[in-house]
Design a protein around this motif. Structure first.
Motif, mmCIF file in Angstrom:
data_model
loop_
_atom_site.group_PDB
_atom_site.id
_atom_site.type_symbol
_atom_site.label_atom_id
_atom_site.label_comp_id
_atom_site.label_asym_id
_atom_site.label_seq_id
_atom_site.Cartn_x
_atom_site.Cartn_y
_atom_site.Cartn_z
ATOM 1 N N ALA A 116 0.842 -1.206 0.000
ATOM 2 C CA ALA A 116 0.000 0.000 0.000
ATOM 3 C C ALA A 116 0.874 1.252 0.000
ATOM 4 O O ALA A 116 0.584 2.225 -0.704
ATOM 5 N N ILE A 117 1.967 1.212 0.762
ATOM 6 C CA ILE A 117 2.875 2.365 0.796
ATOM 7 C C ILE A 117 3.509 2.565 -0.593
ATOM 8 O O ILE A 117 3.613 3.690 -1.087
ATOM 9 N N ALA A 118 3.859 1.454 -1.220
ATOM 10 C CA ALA A 118 4.461 1.556 -2.569
ATOM 11 C C ALA A 118 3.448 2.153 -3.553
ATOM 12 O O ALA A 118 3.799 3.007 -4.379
ATOM 13 N N ILE A 173 3.365 9.860 4.834
ATOM 14 C CA ILE A 173 2.656 8.695 5.376
ATOM 15 C C ILE A 173 3.236 8.417 6.752
ATOM 16 O O ILE A 173 4.470 8.426 6.913
ATOM 17 N N HIS A 174 2.372 8.160 7.732
ATOM 18 C CA HIS A 174 2.903 7.809 9.060
ATOM 19 C C HIS A 174 3.625 6.465 8.972
ATOM 20 O O HIS A 174 3.156 5.553 8.283
ATOM 21 N N GLU A 175 4.753 6.338 9.649
ATOM 22 C CA GLU A 175 5.481 5.063 9.693
ATOM 23 C C GLU A 175 4.493 3.970 10.094
ATOM 24 O O GLU A 175 3.722 4.143 11.047
ATOM 25 N N LEU A 192 -7.273 -1.507 -3.710
ATOM 26 C CA LEU A 192 -6.339 -0.584 -3.072
ATOM 27 C C LEU A 192 -5.658 0.298 -4.117
ATOM 28 O O LEU A 192 -5.603 1.526 -3.985
ATOM 29 N N GLN A 193 -5.196 -0.341 -5.178
ATOM 30 C CA GLN A 193 -4.449 0.387 -6.196
ATOM 31 C C GLN A 193 -5.344 1.419 -6.892
ATOM 32 O O GLN A 193 -4.951 2.575 -7.061
ATOM 33 N N ARG A 194 -6.567 1.011 -7.235
ATOM 34 C CA ARG A 194 -7.468 1.947 -7.924
ATOM 35 C C ARG A 194 -7.944 3.038 -6.983
ATOM 36 O O ARG A 194 -8.077 4.193 -7.356
ATOM 37 N N GLY A 195 -8.181 2.661 -5.724
ATOM 38 C CA GLY A 195 -8.621 3.658 -4.739
ATOM 39 C C GLY A 195 -7.547 4.713 -4.506
ATOM 40 O O GLY A 195 -7.828 5.917 -4.476
ATOM 41 N N ILE A 196 -6.310 4.268 -4.396
ATOM 42 C CA ILE A 196 -5.199 5.207 -4.141
ATOM 43 C C ILE A 196 -4.987 6.114 -5.363
ATOM 44 O O ILE A 196 -4.740 7.317 -5.229
ATOM 45 N N ALA A 197 -5.168 5.551 -6.561
ATOM 46 C CA ALA A 197 -5.043 6.374 -7.776
ATOM 47 C C ALA A 197 -6.126 7.461 -7.776
ATOM 48 O O ALA A 197 -5.872 8.618 -8.147
ATOM 49 N N ALA A 198 -7.323 7.102 -7.344
ATOM 50 C CA ALA A 198 -8.418 8.087 -7.306
ATOM 51 C C ALA A 198 -8.123 9.182 -6.275
ATOM 52 O O ALA A 198 -8.405 10.366 -6.505
#
Ligand SMILES: Cc1ncc(COP(=O)(O)O)c(C=O)c1O
Length: 422
Positions: free
Chosen positions: A321-323, A336-338, A402-408
């Motif tokens: 998710a961080i990547a 991003i928080h550690e 996750l990937q699509r949500g983060i892109a949005a």
């Protein structure tokens, strides 16, 4: 019809309720939903299958008959309580027995009992409050105290730890100066929403603060060790045992949130009071979760699940998710928080031209759910610019979601910089 003060507290809807309503509405719309907002754990195949198979096996052998056809004692299922006390003695080194353990209808219910046992009016006439020594902190603490203004928090200090990373820490100077109105201290470790886990030294410092004031330190271990094990730095250990420690556990993040089972571990005198409160509230708890997990405790399989399956599963998901965030947020001012544990990433968009609530609304229109930061200031009155620049993302979702949500999220944050506040 007029409501009591108790009912009035719930008549004005809490943030949690609004978010749950939003989710419910979206589920009935035609929009495809990318839900990075909820607190559901992942369905880890090995763990999920173990529970399904065990349920089938127990039902076939008619071993569940007593579980659903009889009330347990208000303390909880006795074989489970004895096995859980032994499990904690073995893994945390605590000299405890069954009389130090209570089962509740989930740790949210444990906190309701505990927060009201240590806040509000005391027989001496004084009024005490629950102290949250870090903030941001878990949204679920917000409305637990029956008396108004009976919870307060001390904002955490911020340290920048890398190009796009940061970390919170306790403001020990402010915490040392608190007056005598604190009835109990409560902290989640690891923390929902931030993924922060306070160090062993800070935990010991808080325990000593509680002991010096003769008040409890309530440690919310919903994600920690030895169960469910969603705590990544291996040097973090449980606190030492103390009469002033109240450790709260839950079966939810093991994968059983629907079975509503929490465990409180504390000094016998407090457990005795809580057993009576639990009897009044619920007579007895649902015993299915306890019965299922009993067999995992007896041969210590639970520790194996936690260390060898659950912890690596979420550690991998957290790194992924961080990547995704680092790739999608290129060019944005984000931190991003550690990620020490729990199932969330906490992202801070410093200087975001709109509030996190407005970002949440825009994302919701696209079917993407996150939780805006201002909900995570329990016990904090007034607005917090910092919280309004933060969002919580659950990484317990499947990779594609996750990937699509983060892109949005990246799209909407970029658009906010272009469009400004409109
Ligand atoms: C930090 C924390 N504490 C407590 C809870 C409540 O858990 P439960 O009532 O399901 O045991 C949660 C749920 O998400 C949580 O994140």
């Amino acid at each position: 019809m007029r409501f009591s003060k108790f009912a009035e507290r719930f008549a004005s809807h809490s943030g949690t309720r609004q978010l749950m309503d939003d989710l419910g509405q979206l589920q009935h719309s035609d929009l495809e939903i990318l839900n990075l907002g909820g607190g559901n754990p992942s369905r880890i195949p090995e763990v999920h299958d173990w529970f399904s198979n065990k349920l089938r096996e127990l039902a076939t052998a008619r071993e569940l008959d007593n579980t659903f056809a009889a009330y347990d004692s208000p303390q909880g299922n006795q074989p489970f309580i004895r096995a859980f006390a032994r499990f904690l003695s073995a893994h945390c080194g605590w000299p405890i027995s069954a009389s130090n353990v209570l089962c509740t209808a989930g740790s949210q219910a444990s906190f309701f009992l505990l927060f009201n046992a240590f806040s509000g009016a005391y027989a001496t006439g004084e009024k005490r409050r629950i102290l949250l020594p870090q903030m941001p902190e878990y949204i679920g603490y917000t409305d637990l105290c029956l008396e108004a203004d009976a919870i307060f928090s001390v904002p955490s200090k911020i340290a920048l730890t890398g190009d796009h990373r940061f970390r919170y820490s306790l403001d020990t100077v402010a915490l040392e100066q608190l007056d005598g109105t604190v009835g109990a201290i409560c902290i989640s470790r690891p923390t929902n929403p931030t993924g922060n886990a306070i160090s062993n030294a800070d935990l010991e410092w808080l325990l000593r603060l509680a002991e010096a004031r003769d008040i409890p330190l309530i440690l919310d271990n919903a994600y920690g060790n030895p169960l469910p094990g969603i705590l990544f730095p291996t040097e973090l250990s449980p606190p030492r045992w103390s009469k002033h420690l109240v450790a709260c556990f839950s079966l939810s993040k093991l994968g059983l949130p629907g079975l509503r089972t929490g465990m409180v571990v504390a000094d016998e005198a407090l457990i005795d009071v809580l057993i009576s409160a639990n009897a009044t509230l619920a007579l007895a708890n649902n015993s299915l979760g306890a019965r299922l997990v009993l067999d995992l405790l007896v041969d210590d399989q639970l520790a194996v699940f936690a260390k060898q399956i659950i912890r690596p599963f979420y550690a991998t998901k957290s790194r992924q998710a961080i990547a995704y965030c680092d790739a999608a947020f290129v060019g944005l001012d984000y931190r991003i928080h550690e990620s020490d544990g729990a199932i969330f990433l906490w992202v801070w968009f410093a200087g975001l031209p709109i509030t996190a609530q407005a970002l949440y609304q825009r994302l919701k229109q696209r079917g993407v759910l996150v939780i805006p930061g201002h909900h995570f200031g329990p016990g904090h009155s007034g607005a917090s610019k910092h919280l309004e620049e933060c969002i919580r993302i659950s990484y317990a979702q499947p990779e594609a979601t996750l990937q699509r949500g983060i892109a949005a999220i990246a799209d909407e944050v970029r658009a906010a910089y272009i469009r400004g506040q409109q």
